[in-house]
Design a protein around this motif. Structure first.
Motif, short mmCIF file in Angstrom:
data_model
loop_
_atom_site.label_atom_id
_atom_site.label_comp_id
_atom_site.label_asym_id
_atom_site.label_seq_id
_atom_site.Cartn_x
_atom_site.Cartn_y
_atom_site.Cartn_z
N ARG A 19 0.84 -1.21 0.00
CA ARG A 19 0.00 0.00 0.00
C ARG A 19 0.87 1.26 0.00
O ARG A 19 0.58 2.23 -0.69
CB ARG A 19 -0.94 0.01 1.22
CG ARG A 19 -2.08 -0.99 1.07
CD ARG A 19 -3.12 -0.81 2.14
NE ARG A 19 -3.83 0.46 2.01
CZ ARG A 19 -4.82 0.84 2.80
NH1 ARG A 19 -5.23 0.06 3.79
NH2 ARG A 19 -5.42 2.01 2.62
N LYS A 20 1.93 1.21 0.79
CA LYS A 20 2.84 2.36 0.88
C LYS A 20 3.51 2.60 -0.48
O LYS A 20 3.56 3.73 -0.97
CB LYS A 20 3.89 2.07 1.96
CG LYS A 20 4.86 3.21 2.20
CD LYS A 20 5.87 2.82 3.28
CE LYS A 20 6.91 3.91 3.48
NZ LYS A 20 7.99 3.49 4.39
N ALA A 21 3.98 1.52 -1.10
CA ALA A 21 4.66 1.65 -2.39
C ALA A 21 3.69 2.09 -3.48
O ALA A 21 4.03 2.90 -4.35
CB ALA A 21 5.32 0.32 -2.76
N GLU A 22 2.46 1.53 -3.42
CA GLU A 22 1.46 1.86 -4.44
C GLU A 22 1.13 3.35 -4.44
O GLU A 22 1.06 3.99 -5.49
CB GLU A 22 0.20 1.03 -4.19
CG GLU A 22 -0.83 1.14 -5.29
CD GLU A 22 -1.80 -0.03 -5.27
OE1 GLU A 22 -1.88 -0.74 -6.27
OE2 GLU A 22 -2.47 -0.22 -4.23
N GLU A 23 0.93 3.91 -3.24
CA GLU A 23 0.61 5.34 -3.17
C GLU A 23 1.78 6.18 -3.64
O GLU A 23 1.62 7.13 -4.42
CB GLU A 23 0.22 5.76 -1.74
CG GLU A 23 -0.12 7.24 -1.69
CD GLU A 23 -0.60 7.73 -0.33
OE1 GLU A 23 -0.68 8.97 -0.18
OE2 GLU A 23 -0.91 6.90 0.55
N ALA A 24 3.01 5.82 -3.21
CA ALA A 24 4.18 6.61 -3.58
C ALA A 24 4.41 6.60 -5.09
O ALA A 24 4.66 7.65 -5.70
CB ALA A 24 5.42 6.07 -2.86
N LEU A 25 4.30 5.42 -5.71
CA LEU A 25 4.57 5.38 -7.15
C LEU A 25 3.44 6.02 -7.95
O LEU A 25 3.67 6.62 -8.99
CB LEU A 25 4.88 3.95 -7.62
CG LEU A 25 3.78 2.92 -7.82
CD1 LEU A 25 3.16 3.02 -9.20
CD2 LEU A 25 4.36 1.51 -7.66
N THR A 26 2.19 5.91 -7.44
CA THR A 26 1.07 6.54 -8.15
C THR A 26 1.23 8.06 -8.15
O THR A 26 1.01 8.72 -9.17
CB THR A 26 -0.27 6.15 -7.49
OG1 THR A 26 -0.43 4.72 -7.56
CG2 THR A 26 -1.45 6.80 -8.21
N ARG A 27 1.62 8.61 -7.01
CA ARG A 27 1.82 10.07 -6.94
C ARG A 27 3.00 10.50 -7.84
O ARG A 27 2.92 11.51 -8.55
CB ARG A 27 2.05 10.51 -5.49
CG ARG A 27 0.79 10.39 -4.64
CD ARG A 27 0.93 10.99 -3.25
NE ARG A 27 -0.29 10.80 -2.48
CZ ARG A 27 -1.39 11.55 -2.60
NH1 ARG A 27 -1.41 12.56 -3.47
NH2 ARG A 27 -2.46 11.31 -1.86
#
Length: 371
Positions: free
Chosen positions: A71-79
């Protein structure tokens, strides 16, 4: 449908720390305009986060709840990827209001091909709803899951775009498109209705991992190490007996299915030479599986920047090898452009995978649409 401007995003499984962003104008069947392309680096913090995430994904292996780091990685890469889209579009003198759809592939952290009696599974990190909220534009994402739920391989998905490129160049039958990313995939088109695509074997992933493990940087830059080494032909011949390479298509790979361990015990030059030769030899075996062996390969992706790999493709796969640029394409942009093209197909409800490319039971629509 009139052609629209679409942005495509791709981050490869080699984790080179970059986001590929491309802008094209298309109706999802033909390419009206190659707009622009940029390679935008991730901050080091996200790169490190993604490396940790890949390690966690391999330990998880689709068993039990997903690792919290996803979840942490998903939000960071999406932004980060949303910012890259905005920067590309505005740098080209357009606004997000000019963009019809964004194709957001996301970061593949694990891909497991189907087996007899078991559906395949795949996981790409990428929050399409969040990207839509940030950009205010329709976002197509999660391109592979529907195909896999229907029994397909979920990969490769580039066939529809490669075919559109070949059609625009008047190339078919005697020509195939080879993409050298972390994994290598090929598309062959007969000029009519028959399109075949599959993963041939590894490309840059084992070689890059091997070089990194020796503390010598991210890759075999300019193929210098592989060129200086000697291929252990007996060891290579044994590696080329791997059952995947002679298995009939459709078929697909995870980037870790063939690893740097193939070069265990060798010095760095000989290890690089062996891994490069294996990529080329695997492509040669793939060409023998096609309905008609092409005489020419048009090569896209990062591997085409490795002259040793390109030379070994010619000699060991027994085929003429040319760079994508020789047909007027941008070889670095093809994968990102592909997901812009597929996003428009998602928008139009057109299929993005086919029985002869992923093994799906029929031409499959796929992808989710945010907004």
């Amino acid at each position: 449908m009139e052609p629209i401007w679409a942005v495509g995003l791709m981050t490869g499984t080699v984790l080179d720390g970059n986001i590929d962003v491309a802008l094209i104008k298309t109706d999802g069947e033909r390419i009206d305009d190659f707009g622009t392309y940029r390679l935008m680096p991730y901050p080091q913090s996200i790169r490190s986060l993604l490396e940790e995430t890949l390690t966690a994904a391999r330990a998880w292996n689709f068993v039990g709840p997903e690792p919290a780091i996803f979840r942490k990685a998903e939000e960071a890469l999406t932004r980060a990827q949303s910012a890259a889209v905005k920067e590309l579009v505005e740098g080209y003198g357009m606004t997000m209001a000019d963009i019809g759809v964004v194709g957001f592939h996301g970061q593949t952290v694990l891909h497991r091909a189907p087996q007899v009696g078991r559906l395949g599974q795949t996981r790409q990190l990428g929050d399409g709803e969040l990207m839509h909220a940030i950009l205010g534009t329709k976002v197509a994402y999660d391109f592979r899951s529907a195909d896999m739920r229907a029994g397909g391989q979920g990969a490769p998905l580039a066939a529809a775009y490669h075919t559109a490129l070949m059609r625009s160049a008047g190339a078919s039958g005697e020509v195939a498109v080879l993409n050298l990313g972390g994994v290598a995939n090929i598309t062959w088109w007969d000029g009519a209705d028959n399109v075949v695509a599959f993963d041939t074997g590894p490309a840059n992933a084992p070689l890059n991992d091997f070089i990194k493990s020796r503390g010598l940087g991210e890759m075999d830059r300019d193929g210098a190490l592989g060129r200086a080494g000697t291929v252990d032909e007996a060891r290579l011949a044994k590696l080329l007996q791997h059952p995947y390479l002679s298995k009939p298509y459709p078929k697909s790979l995870d980037r870790f299915d063939f690893g740097a361990a193939m070069a265990d015990g060798l010095n760095v030059e000989d290890g690089a030479a062996l891994l490069t030769a294996f990529t080329a030899g695997a492509v040669g075996k793939a060409l023998d599986l096609l309905p008609h062996r092409p005489k020419k390969l048009v090569v896209s992706g990062g591997g085409r920047h490795n002259p040793t790999m390109m030379a070994m493709l010619a000699s060991r796969a027994g085929v003429e090898v040319v760079q994508a640029e020789s047909l007027g394409w941008s070889g670095d942009a093809v994968e990102a452009e592909c997901f812009a093209f597929l996003a428009v197909r998602v928008l139009r409800g057109l299929p993005i995978s086919f029985p002869s490319t992923t093994g799906a039971p029929q031409p499959m629509r796929g992808g989710k649409l945010a907004g």
